[in-house]
Enzyme design. Structure first.
Site, PDB file in Angstrom:
ATOM      1  N   PRO B 280       0.842  -1.215   0.000  1.00  0.00           N
ATOM      2  CG  PRO B 280       0.024  -0.994   2.190  1.00  0.00           C
ATOM      3  CD  PRO B 280       0.897  -1.850   1.320  1.00  0.00           C
ATOM      4  CG  ASP B 450       5.289  -0.117   2.801  1.00  0.00           C
ATOM      5  OD1 ASP B 450       5.938  -1.164   2.914  1.00  0.00           O
ATOM      6  OD2 ASP B 450       4.078  -0.027   3.102  1.00  0.00           O
ATOM      7  CG  HIS B 451       0.350   5.072   4.545  1.00  0.00           C
ATOM      8  ND1 HIS B 451       0.198   4.996   5.908  1.00  0.00           N
ATOM      9  CD2 HIS B 451      -0.046   6.332   4.195  1.00  0.00           C
ATOM     10  CE1 HIS B 451      -0.310   6.133   6.358  1.00  0.00           C
ATOM     11  NE2 HIS B 451      -0.455   6.969   5.338  1.00  0.00           N
ATOM     12  NE  ARG B 452       3.447  -2.918   3.960  1.00  0.00           N
ATOM     13  CZ  ARG B 452       4.071  -3.985   3.467  1.00  0.00           C
ATOM     14  NH1 ARG B 452       3.635  -5.191   3.754  1.00  0.00           N
ATOM     15  NH2 ARG B 452       5.137  -3.852   2.710  1.00  0.00           N
TER      16      ARG B 452
END
Lengths: 562, 478
Positions: B280, B450-452
């Protein structure tokens, strides 16, 4: 006349090679056709005693035909002296097997062939189909990414060249055919060319007007593909196994009429080469010949996961080849109600509805024999029966032509049985000990009775049967090959340990069945064979485990220490 | 005898059994680990006590199962551990038992029919009161709609299919003839249609004679074919009327097109790009004034310093202050903070793309970095790069500024936390805080992360630092 067995000098070099073959000091390079094994054929090992016998007769070969004692006007009455001890009509696998054994037994033998040596098996059956199935097995493996990955292999884009595959099949057939011819020639069997027919007792005509006499005659004319009425075979889009084995084209979608082992093997080939297959089966279940449990597993393994669908309980009443821009059209009729059902449109159709005996023009009417649906009626000793039910002296029929068991190796076994009788030893072939195999991937093999047959027999004869089963999943070798799919099944009598039937579906099943068929042929019982040792790890341990898992209620045989 | 006309004349030992139908053999491996009915965690509260009975996966290769028989019928009270249904997999028949008490409210998939693994085959109600509700539910979910109860479906369920939004269908689809049309499906097309519950009456066949091919069904179900059939190398020799025309799998074929297989490098790029889809990502853009940097570049250019080295050094220095942007998320559960800052720089080399890595870019000085970069580019051109020289990056820099691109969007390579896309520096009128306009060189940078592990504020802060370094570039030469 009987002693007029010739040994022309031509055979001398060959004889030397027989001797070297038989002697322990044989040069490994000495070429001998006898070390090869044909479809259903025995390897012929020539004995020295027999060579001695052959050396005794010393008449030149040429005189043989001139000294014909048969006169054209003498039809109906048997001659008193003979050109040959044994004449075999048909040089297929059955005739070949009989000829080899006859020579071994010292009979002066001739074989008549109107077509090509080798018959159906070698030219249009078992042999070329095995070549195609060898290709399909490999294609299948290479295309199965899951399987390959599990072994740690990476293969991409497996493809094939149709013509090269077809050539492999035809090359194999001609190689085996040449081996067959060479083995007959080397043994001194006369190959007479032309269609053979029976003129009267112990008299045979071949070709246009060649007449010979023989003490005994074996009919081994085999069979041809059976095509039901209403089906138009054009050899291109509507074909029989004869055409399909040439692999002249790989259709995108092929209907296979008949789901017996011929149909099943072709479905294996076609789906591996990218075709989609539709089975048309007259009975309610696919693969009706197999043990039901094996059939169900086979459907799961060989039909359901593949690009195959099927129509059961229907006849293909009319099949029109593709023409005028139209596809192959198949009209289906319900097998029970006879109502028209569906019409299929496919690219090709293979007629695999079985085989019909090839017995026309044999001159059977000359000796008062009536065929039954084309089959030559015989008794259990393969002696031909006339219209009144009496045996015709000196006339035998083996193989597909008698319809007892339409398998190449059964024909050969029947031929050997006949020769045994001719040479003074009564012999009756136990057909229940003849194995059969279907060379799909994985293979299916069987010997003896199916479970329903055994049940029926048990009911009639009032005994009990038991069934033992083992899975290939528990076999080390099968798992190493990542081929754990499979089942072996034993049907036996728990009171005596008699083996009634064995059925195998799994890797190399066709090779595994022989332990069971030999046991049945030799009368070996479960309680004895379970002590036989099998190498580890091999697929044969599937059978080892099968025998060990059977429970017999008699005092078990105690092995004696040696 | 006539009834066996179509029957292969098998040897008697084979064919004589044909009329005898033995008792159906069944393997019931009840001793196997019982299959649990997965409880579907519904987000709605309405049917919390109605459980769906799923088609279990009885083997690793099973994709669909057939209901051999329902041992229980609708309305039967079930107790935990009881066998409910016999399922035929690709391998065997197996009893399936329940792990819940309840009432079998509705049978969704009747005997003899098949369902994909994970699809509901029946409904289990906890109390009698819920039976009606369950039946209503069964009635609505039955029919032909695929089991697309999207988000909460088990993994094995087929992907939610949007029947129409398929890949581009062949442009010139054959016109459906008026009147009743005879539908011809190939065997595999039939299997696929059943598996994916495609209504074949709505599928237009593109195969020979208008038949529906597996590709047609796959297109209708919105799936791209898993693998194409093996290409037969030679054309059929028999030019019979049935000589089949090859049908395009999914995409319309444009005549005269040539197909060039991927090189190893291109295949690797393709693989990485597909893999990137599972991460994501989000993007944050930032304008950076470059007048000062340009001035510095003019000074050091003669010493062999390249713009790439300057930008890499600037990024590395900013990353040193924002370690989270230099981190990566390997397992979806944790941050992996990298001990060194390795700047991968995307380089186009003929027919491919490679990312030589400037290791420890924050520690090396600008000149060493520039030297290192030249060396790497040389190696990349001659395909001499060692694996650690192109796959050890912790952050990637991609610059298309030299082509005049003003801004673009980069795809985050798998295994890294962020990638920076650098556009061209162009004279741009800017207003200062007092409202005075001036023309400054401005470059737009756009970071994909990477939005994690990297959140918006992290990225914004990093970009602010980066901009400050570029706008006051003296620190770069230190």
């Amino acid at each position: 006349m009987q002693s007029l067995i010739s040994t022309s000098p031509i055979f001398a070099p060959n004889r030397r090679s027989f001797e070297s073959y038989a002697s322990p000091t044989a040069l490994p390079s000495s070429p001998t056709p006898f070390s090869l094994r044909f479809c259903g054929l025995r390897r012929e090992v020539l004995r020295l005693s027999q060579l001695k016998h052959r050396v005794i007769g010393t008449t030149s070969k040429k005189t043989r035909f001139n000294v014909s004692s048969a006169s054209p006007d003498g039809n109906g009455s048997p001659p008193t002296t003979f050109d040959y001890d044994l004449v075999i009509i048909g040089a297929g696998v059955g005739g070949h097997g009989a000829a080899l054994h006859a020579v071994e037994k010292g009979l002066k033998t001739a074989i008549i062939e109107g077509d090509v040596i080798g018959g159906t098996c070698v030219n249009r059956g078992c042999v070329p189909s095995k070549a195609l199935l060898a290709v399909s097995g490999r294609m299948r493996e290479l295309q199965d990414e899951h399987h390959m990955k599990a072994l740690g292999l990476q293969v991409s884009g497996a493809g094939y060249n149709r013509q090269a595959v077809a050539d492999h099949a035809s090359n194999l057939a001609s190689k085996i055919r040449n081996n067959l011819i060479n083995s007959l020639k080397a043994l001194g069997v006369d190959i007479l060319t032309g269609f053979g027919s029976i003129l009267g007792p112990q008299k045979v005509k071949y070709g246009l007007d060649n007449l010979i006499t023989a003490k005994d005659i074996i009919i081994a004319t085999g069979s041809v593909p059976f095509v039901p009425k209403g089906i138009e075979v054009d050899g291109k889009t509507v074909v029989t196994s004869d055409h399909a084995l040439k692999l002249e084209f790989v259709p995108e979608w092929i209907a296979i009429v008949g789901s017996g082992y011929i149909g099943l093997e072709f479905s294996d080939v076609y789906t591996a080469l990218g075709s989609e297959v539709t089975f048309i089966e007259a009975l309610d279940q696919l693969m009706p010949g197999f043990d039901p449990e094996i059939g169900k597993l086979a459907q799961r393994v060989l039909i359901n996961p593949r690009k195959i669908d099927y129509h059961t309980g229907v006849f293909a009443t009319k099949i029109t080849p593709a023409k005028d821009g139209k596809p192959v059209i198949i009209e289906l009729t319900d097998a029970k109600t006879k109502e028209p059902k569906e019409t299929l449109e496919v690219d090709a159709a293979l007629i695999a509805t079985g085989r019909a005996p090839f017995t026309k023009g044999l001159g059977l009417e000359n000796i008062n024999v009536e065929t039954q649906r084309g089959f030559v009626p015989v008794d259990e000793r393969m002696r031909v029966m006339d219209a009144k039910g009496n045996t015709v002296p000196h006339l035998y029929c083996i193989g597909d032509a008698n319809g007892k068991l339409m398998l190449a190796h059964a024909a050969s076994a029947q031929g050997i049985s006949v020769v045994e009788q001719l040479t003074g030893k009564d012999h009756v072939l136990n057909h229940l000990s003849v194995p059969a195999a279907c060379f799909t991937h994985p293979e299916i093999s069987m010997v003896g009775l199916t479970e329903p047959q055994a049940k029926e027999k048990a009911k009639k004869e009032k005994f009990k049967i038991s069934v033992a089963k083992t899975s290939f999943k528990a076999n080390t070798k099968a798992l190493a090959e990542n081929e754990g799919e499979g089942l072996a099944k034993l049907i036996y009598r728990p009171d005596t340990g008699e083996i009634l039937g064995v059925h195998i579906l799994g890797m190399h099943a066709a090779d595994l069945i022989h332990e069971a068929s030999n046991a049945i042929a030799l009368g070996t019982r479960v309680q004895d064979i379970k002590f036989a040792v099998h190498a580890h790890p091999t697929l044969s341990e599937v059978l080892d485990e099968l025998f060990k898992s059977a429970h017999v209620n008699v005092d078990e045989h105690k092995p004696v220490a040696v | 005898m006539s009834s066996s006309l179509l029957q292969p004349r098998a040897p008697p030992s084979l064919s004589s059994s044909s009329s005898i139908s033995g008792t159906k053999p069944q393997w019931r491996f009840t001793s196997l680990p019982a299959v649990t009915f997965t409880r579907r965690a519904r987000n709605s509260t309405v049917n919390a006590k109605i459980r769906e009975i799923f088609m279990p996966a009885l083997s690793s290769t099973m994709t669909e199962g057939k209901i051999v028989s329902w041992i229980k019928s609708e309305g039967d009270v079930l107790s935990k551990g009881e066998s409910v249904v016999v399922v035929e997999s690709d391998k065997a028949d197996m009893d399936v038992e329940t792990f819940y008490d309840g009432i079998l409210a509705a049978i969704v998939v009747p005997e003899g029919e098949s369902a994909p693994v994970g699809a509901p085959i029946g409904l289990l109600a906890e109390t009698e009161a819920e039976i009606e509700e369950a039946r209503a539910k069964a009635a609505s979910s039955g029919g032909s709609s695929p089991p697309t109860t999207a988000a909460d479906a088990p993994v094995a369920a087929p992907p939610p299919s949007a029947p129409v939004a398929a890949p581009p269908t062949p442009a010139a689809a054959p016109v459906v003839a008026d009147g009743p049309r005879k539908i011809v499906l190939t065997p595999y097309a039939k299997k696929l249609a059943k598996q994916h519950k495609v209504d074949i009456s709505k599928v237009v066949g593109t195969g020979p004679f208008g038949r529906i091919t597996p590709a047609d069904v796959e297109a209708a179900a919105g799936i791209t074919p898993v693998k194409s059939k093996p290409p037969p190398v030679t054309a059929p020799a028999v030019t019979a009327a049935a000589a089949p025309a090859k049908s395009a799998p999914t995409f319309a074929e444009i005549p005269g097109a040539t197909v060039v297989p991927f090189t190893t490098m291109q295949a690797a790029v393709s693989k990485n790009m597909i893999e990137s889809l599972s991460v994501p990502t989000f993007r944050v853009g930032y304008p950076v004034m470059t007048d000062a940097l340009d001035a510095l570049y003019a000074k050091v250019k003669s010493k062999g310093v390249t713009m790439t080295a300057l930008l890499a050094k600037a990024a590395a220095m900013a990353l040193a202050q924002h370690p989270v942007v230099n981190a990566s998320c390997k397992d979806g559960k944790s941050f992996t903070y990298n001990s060194s800052i390795n700047i991968a720089v995307a380089v186009a080399i003929n027919g491919g793309l490679i990312t030589p890595v400037l290791q420890d870019a924050d520690k090396l000085d600008l000149y060493l970095l520039s030297e290192k970069w030249k060396e790497l580019v040389e190696k990349a051109r001659s395909k001499q790069l060692q694996p650690h020289e192109y796959n050890s990056g912790t952050f990637t820099l991609s610059n298309l500024g030299m082509f005049g691109v003003d801004r673009f969007d980069a795809i985050l390579p798998p295994g890294q936390g962020a990638i920076m896309a650098v556009g061209a520096s162009k004279p741009t009128p800017v207003a200062d805080k007092d409202g005075y306009f001036s023309v400054k060189n401005q470059m737009l940078v756009n970071v994909t992360a990477d939005h994690r592990i990297v959140y918006g504020a992290d990225l914004a802060a990093f970009l602010k630092t980066f901009a400050k370094i570029v706008q006051e570039p003296d620190s770069l030469t230190m």
